[in-house]
Design a protein around this motif. Structure first.
Motif, PDB file in Angstrom:
ATOM      1  N   LEU A  40      -2.256  13.768   5.078  1.00 48.14           N
ATOM      2  CA  LEU A  40      -3.560  13.140   5.262  1.00 48.14           C
ATOM      3  C   LEU A  40      -3.744  11.928   4.367  1.00 48.14           C
ATOM      4  N   ASP A  41      -2.936  11.814   3.329  1.00 48.10           N
ATOM      5  CA  ASP A  41      -2.932  10.560   2.581  1.00 48.10           C
ATOM      6  C   ASP A  41      -2.584   9.402   3.515  1.00 48.10           C
ATOM      7  N   ASP A  42      -1.606   9.658   4.406  1.00 50.30           N
ATOM      8  CA  ASP A  42      -1.238   8.637   5.389  1.00 50.30           C
ATOM      9  C   ASP A  42      -2.401   8.345   6.325  1.00 50.30           C
ATOM     10  N   VAL A  43      -3.056   9.410   6.797  1.00 47.21           N
ATOM     11  CA  VAL A  43      -4.188   9.232   7.702  1.00 47.21           C
ATOM     12  C   VAL A  43      -5.292   8.440   7.003  1.00 47.21           C
ATOM     13  N   ARG A 102       0.826  -1.205   0.000  1.00 48.73           N
ATOM     14  CA  ARG A 102       0.000   0.000   0.000  1.00 48.73           C
ATOM     15  C   ARG A 102       0.862   1.257   0.000  1.00 48.73           C
ATOM     16  N   LEU A 103       1.972   1.221   0.748  1.00 46.51           N
ATOM     17  CA  LEU A 103       2.862   2.375   0.766  1.00 46.51           C
ATOM     18  C   LEU A 103       3.447   2.635  -0.615  1.00 46.51           C
ATOM     19  N   GLN A 104       3.808   1.564  -1.323  1.00 48.74           N
ATOM     20  CA  GLN A 104       4.345   1.740  -2.670  1.00 48.74           C
ATOM     21  C   GLN A 104       3.270   2.233  -3.624  1.00 48.74           C
ATOM     22  N   ALA A 105       2.062   1.715  -3.480  1.00 54.28           N
ATOM     23  CA  ALA A 105       0.991   2.064  -4.410  1.00 54.28           C
ATOM     24  C   ALA A 105       0.592   3.524  -4.287  1.00 54.28           C
ATOM     25  N   LYS A 106       0.717   4.091  -3.095  1.00 54.38           N
ATOM     26  CA  LYS A 106       0.249   5.450  -2.897  1.00 54.38           C
ATOM     27  C   LYS A 106       1.283   6.497  -3.297  1.00 54.38           C
ATOM     28  N   LEU A 164       4.050   4.068   9.541  1.00 56.46           N
ATOM     29  CA  LEU A 164       2.783   4.699   9.184  1.00 56.46           C
ATOM     30  C   LEU A 164       2.048   5.173  10.424  1.00 56.46           C
ATOM     31  N   LEU A 165       1.999   4.337  11.456  1.00 55.07           N
ATOM     32  CA  LEU A 165       1.319   4.705  12.698  1.00 55.07           C
ATOM     33  C   LEU A 165       1.985   5.920  13.332  1.00 55.07           C
ATOM     34  N   GLN A 166       3.318   5.979  13.291  1.00 52.15           N
ATOM     35  CA  GLN A 166       4.042   7.107  13.857  1.00 52.15           C
ATOM     36  C   GLN A 166       3.650   8.413  13.158  1.00 52.15           C
ATOM     37  N   ARG A 167       3.603   8.382  11.823  1.00 49.55           N
ATOM     38  CA  ARG A 167       3.255   9.592  11.087  1.00 49.55           C
ATOM     39  C   ARG A 167       1.801   9.989  11.355  1.00 49.55           C
ATOM     40  N   LEU A 182      -7.321   0.947   6.699  1.00 47.26           N
ATOM     41  CA  LEU A 182      -6.968  -0.336   7.301  1.00 47.26           C
ATOM     42  C   LEU A 182      -8.055  -0.795   8.264  1.00 47.26           C
ATOM     43  N   GLY A 183      -8.707   0.189   8.942  1.00 40.75           N
ATOM     44  CA  GLY A 183      -9.792  -0.169   9.842  1.00 40.75           C
ATOM     45  C   GLY A 183     -10.970  -0.750   9.095  1.00 40.75           C
TER      46      GLY A 183
END
Length: 621
Positions: A340-343, A16-20, A148-151, A349-350
């Motif tokens: 906010l893309d990260d958020v 998902r990180l690569q795709a975004k 991701l959680l940290q950011r 994920l939820g």
């Protein structure tokens, strides 16, 4: 190629990180803006309306100030040709009133913004913590998930920043229209000149936003390491070992190195941003100066009078400020939108966790649990933690999982508890694959306590009642569970008995010994009225007598429920109905104690090794 040599499947978080990485479209940004605005409205609709109205009112006041300044200068000029001080009084009072109102409104806006920010942050943290508690344990095995959680944790207030930026843009646009209309009336050419002056800032602000996001992503791991080292240096549990091994200086030096790396990277980042900012503002200032020169030429040419020129200068200065506000809002939205893309990714994920955990309701009881050719690998690992595992568990039986460290006992227990899904094979309740059931419902029918159980800084009753957090606390059940686990005696002697906080972090709290804490954890499992109980090393912190008493009373306490317990002490598993021996992730033997001893295999070997060690201790004494 053997299975062990196969490349590990890429973790879904990494995919998902690569795709975004390339998704930065205007539509995507618009979606984030829409969601952020909706979040602000959910957090405080009245406050949102008030802030919006304040922005519009403030913009109108700015336009009114330009008109008043023109009138004020005109009267001052006319003082020498018949105007009186009485004529000057009205514009002076109007200017003072407008200035005071603008100041008060700014203060009100700040305070309401603080309240709304807290409300937005609360909603955001509720969403983030809900996702963190809902995703499967596989996510917590992936370093990219922690990054991701940290950011996300660092940017939980970004939605509010976006909505604040939108309000600033709204105010800036309103003020620009109002002040621009006044300026246009003075001379039409001045408005497009000022608009051109804002172009350099638009370009450089966009570049700065991209730099900020890239810097945050690059430094996520460093930030996590610094947070972890700070936690080690300040944690109560870690304090003993840090002092015993004199690790304070070593960890502090390591923290300093990480800070040095971060500050060095930040210096380079700040220099880059400052260069961009300098170029943008310098070009904008040059264009503004050109506009001022044109105003002076208009005065000399007689196209505008002195009062209009004064008003134009004030309007230009105001308009430049509003353009800066507008562009700053655009920059905030773009920059926050990247974060906010990260958020958004994290919150999705939820939703995925809800879909993954959805399913039919499992039966309240079961007759058999069958493990069918089960295989499992942790994310990022090429090695199987479990392979070709087969076992059959009857309802009401006591099953022991034994084996050396790393044999897969705890991993198998986690899968049986519904905390992991197996990659290969299946776990079946009465012949039905548990993946067809709701994972949450499956877990509600399992009481599990692991060796590294949580020690909550709550009251004793709350610590035990966390075993069934879906229902209100039943004090009679709490006491009954504590008695079954042998914890009632010492809990009843606490200052406030079961209402005593089990931690010295809070005033009036008391801490427990390791063995006492383990009994509280076991009581937690007993409190949950589940048909399957899983205990991972339940006697690790208990003395020999307490261990004997626990296992001697286990059948009576469980009252016909099925129990699976993990242990490396072979003396404690002799009474189990079924003993399963694991080695290197596979079941190598299973049967009763007598059957396995008669077979003379790995279980018999390990049992005799432990027995010989105990006998040697007795002989020496």
């Amino acid at each position: 190629m053997s299975n062990d040599d196969e490349p590990a499947p890429l973790d879904p978080i990494e995919l998902r990180l690569q795709a975004k990485a390339g998704r930065r479209s205007a539509g995507r940004l618009g979606s984030l803006v829409h969601k952020s605005t909706r979040l602000m409205w959910q957090a405080g609709p009245r406050k949102s309306i008030v802030l919006t109205c304040i922005q519009v009112i403030n913009a109108a006041l700015l336009a009114a100030q330009v008109v008043v300044v023109e009138r004020l200068v005109s009267v001052v000029i006319d003082l020498s040709s018949g105007a009186t001080m009485r004529d000057l009084l009205l514009p002076l009072v109007a200017f003072a009133v407008l200035t005071a109102i603008t100041t008060v409104i700014g203060s009100v806006q700040t305070q309401i913004g603080r309240l709304l920010a807290e409300s937005v942050a609360r909603l955001m943290w509720r969403s983030v913590s809900g996702v963190a508690a809902a995703v499967t344990l596989r996510h917590f095995e992936a370093p990219d998930f922690y990054d991701l959680l940290q950011r996300v944790q660092s940017n939980a207030t970004r939605p509010f920043q976006v909505t604040q930026a939108l309000l600033r843009i709204l105010g800036g646009l309103t003020a620009t229209v109002g002040v621009g209309a006044v300026l246009f009336a003075i001379h039409p050419i001045l408005v497009p000149l000022l608009a051109v002056g804002g172009l350099p800032l638009i370009l450089t602000n966009r570049a700065e936003s991209r730099l900020e996001f890239k810097f945050a992503v690059d430094q996520t791991t460093n930030q996590r390491e610094r947070a972890y080292l700070t936690f080690l240096l300040t944690g109560r549990v870690e304090a003993k070992e840090i002092r015993a091994f004199d690790l304070g200086g070593q960890f502090a030096d390591r923290l300093d190195r990480r800070h040095d790396e971060y500050i060095t990277a930040m210096h380079a980042h700040v220099r880059h941003r400052l260069r961009l900012n300098l170029v943008g503002n310098l070009l904008s200032a040059i264009l503004l100066s050109c506009t001022m020169i044109i105003v002076a030429w208009f005065i000399a040419d007689g196209q505008i009078d002195v009062s209009q020129a004064s008003a134009a200068i004030v309007a230009i200065r105001m308009l430049q400020g509003q353009l800066q506000t507008l562009l700053g809002g655009v920059q905030t939205i773009f920059e926050s939108g990247l974060f906010l893309d990260d958020v958004e990714l994290f919150l999705r994920l939820g939703a995925e966790a809800e879909r993954d955990e959805d399913g039919a309701q499992p039966p309240s009881e079961f007759e058999t649990i069958t493990v069918d050719n089960l295989g499992f690998r942790y994310p990022g690992s090429t090695q199987h933690a479990l392979r070709n595992v087969n076992m059959h568990i009857r309802s009401g039986s006591l099953v022991a999982l034994v084996g050396e460290n790393g044999s897969g006992k705890t991993t198998l227990a986690k899968i049986l508890a519904g905390l992991y899904d197996c990659e290969e094979g299946a776990v079946r309740w009465d012949g039905v694959d548990t993946r067809e059931f709701s994972r949450k419902a499956i877990r509600s029918r399992v009481a599990v306590i692991f060796q590294d159980f949580a020690r909550y800084a709550f009251t004793a009753r709350e610590n035990i009642a966390t075993g069934d957090g879906a229902h209100p606390i039943n004090d009679d059940r709490v006491v009954a569970a504590a008695r079954s686990a042998g914890a009632d005696g010492f809990l009843s002697r606490l200052p406030k008995q079961y209402h005593t906080i089990l931690s010295r972090l809070f005033r009036g709290g008391r801490d427990l010994s390791g063995g006492q804490w383990q009994r509280v954890a076991i009581a937690r499992a007993y409190y949950r009225d589940a048909p399957l109980v899983i205990l991972d090393e339940p006697t690790a912190s208990l003395d020999a007598r307490a261990e004997h008493d626990l296992f001697a009373s286990l059948r009576a306490v469980l009252k016909g429920r099925t129990a699976i317990f993990v242990s490396h002490r072979f003396s404690t598993v002799r009474t189990a109905d079924l003993i399963v021996v694991l080695h290197a992730g596979q079941i190598v033997e299973s049967g009763s104690h007598d059957e396995l001893m008669a077979r003379g295999g790995r279980y018999a070997e390990l049992f005799r090794l432990q027995a010989a060690a105990y006998l040697a201790d007795v002989d020496e004494n």
